[in-house]
Design a protein around this motif. Structure first.
Motif, short mmCIF file in Angstrom:
data_model
loop_
_atom_site.label_atom_id
_atom_site.label_comp_id
_atom_site.label_asym_id
_atom_site.label_seq_id
_atom_site.Cartn_x
_atom_site.Cartn_y
_atom_site.Cartn_z
N ASP A 125 -3.36 32.31 17.52
CA ASP A 125 -3.12 32.08 18.95
C ASP A 125 -4.33 32.51 19.78
O ASP A 125 -4.72 31.83 20.73
CB ASP A 125 -1.86 32.81 19.41
CG ASP A 125 -0.59 32.21 18.83
OD1 ASP A 125 -0.63 31.05 18.35
OD2 ASP A 125 0.45 32.90 18.87
N LYS A 126 -4.92 33.65 19.43
CA LYS A 126 -6.10 34.12 20.17
C LYS A 126 -7.27 33.17 20.00
O LYS A 126 -8.01 32.90 20.96
CB LYS A 126 -6.49 35.52 19.71
CG LYS A 126 -5.56 36.60 20.20
CD LYS A 126 -5.99 37.97 19.72
CE LYS A 126 -5.05 39.04 20.24
NZ LYS A 126 -5.45 40.38 19.77
N LEU A 182 -9.37 30.30 22.76
CA LEU A 182 -10.82 30.11 22.95
C LEU A 182 -11.22 28.65 22.78
O LEU A 182 -12.39 28.33 22.65
CB LEU A 182 -11.59 30.96 21.93
CG LEU A 182 -11.40 32.47 22.00
CD1 LEU A 182 -12.11 33.15 20.84
CD2 LEU A 182 -11.90 33.00 23.33
N ASN A 183 -10.21 27.78 22.77
CA ASN A 183 -10.40 26.33 22.61
C ASN A 183 -10.99 25.96 21.25
O ASN A 183 -11.73 24.99 21.14
CB ASN A 183 -11.25 25.75 23.74
CG ASN A 183 -10.53 25.81 25.06
OD1 ASN A 183 -9.32 25.60 25.13
ND2 ASN A 183 -11.27 26.10 26.12
N GLU A 229 -12.32 24.39 13.14
CA GLU A 229 -13.26 25.44 13.53
C GLU A 229 -12.75 26.82 13.11
O GLU A 229 -13.52 27.67 12.66
CB GLU A 229 -13.48 25.42 15.05
CG GLU A 229 -14.25 24.22 15.54
CD GLU A 229 -14.27 24.13 17.05
OE1 GLU A 229 -15.35 23.82 17.59
OE2 GLU A 229 -13.21 24.36 17.69
N ILE A 230 -11.45 27.03 13.27
CA ILE A 230 -10.86 28.31 12.89
C ILE A 230 -11.01 28.52 11.39
O ILE A 230 -11.43 29.60 10.94
CB ILE A 230 -9.37 28.38 13.32
CG1 ILE A 230 -9.27 28.45 14.85
CG2 ILE A 230 -8.67 29.57 12.65
CD1 ILE A 230 -7.85 28.30 15.38
#
Length: 124
Positions: free
Chosen positions: A96-97, A101-102, A107-108
């Motif tokens: 969620d955090k 950060l979009n 990407e995560i």
């Protein structure tokens, strides 16, 4: 011991005890310290510690034995489910955090894989 203000202390104590059980600091079937000892260890009121232990008893994570104290369950599946639950909560919060950060899922995932690789290199 320092506690987080917006989370009830008994829940924070439960979390610490869960982690000690999962990490095998308190082995399956082992006796926990007494309520009084835990209260001193956590700088908390005995009633607060007792509330944490009561909930852990209801969850079958610890087993009380009259006159002998509280013992960690010997049921591996209970501890395994507990570990899965805690890991999922940690991932949920982090996910969620990072989304805030979009960052998208790719990407995560890439960032996490790079992070793990870097940690492995740092510990070599």
């Amino acid at each position: 011991m320092e506690y987080i203000d917006n989370i009830p202390i008994y829940l924070q104590i439960k979390d610490i005890l869960y982690r000690k059980i999962i990490s095998n600091e308190y082995e399956l079937g082992s006796q926990l310290p007494s309520v009084r000892q835990l209260a001193v260890q956590f700088s908390a009121n005995s009633n607060t510690v007792q509330k944490a232990l009561k909930e852990m008893t209801e969850e079958n994570v610890i087993i009380p034995q009259r006159g002998k104290g509280n013992y960690v369950t010997e049921d591996v599946s209970i501890v395994s489910k507990l570990k899965d639950h805690i890991v999922t909560e940690m991932f949920d919060t982090t996910y969620d955090k990072l989304h805030s950060l979009n960052m998208n899922d790719k990407e995560i995932t890439t960032s996490f894989n790079n992070y793990v690789k870097q940690r492995e290199q740092d510990h070599e």
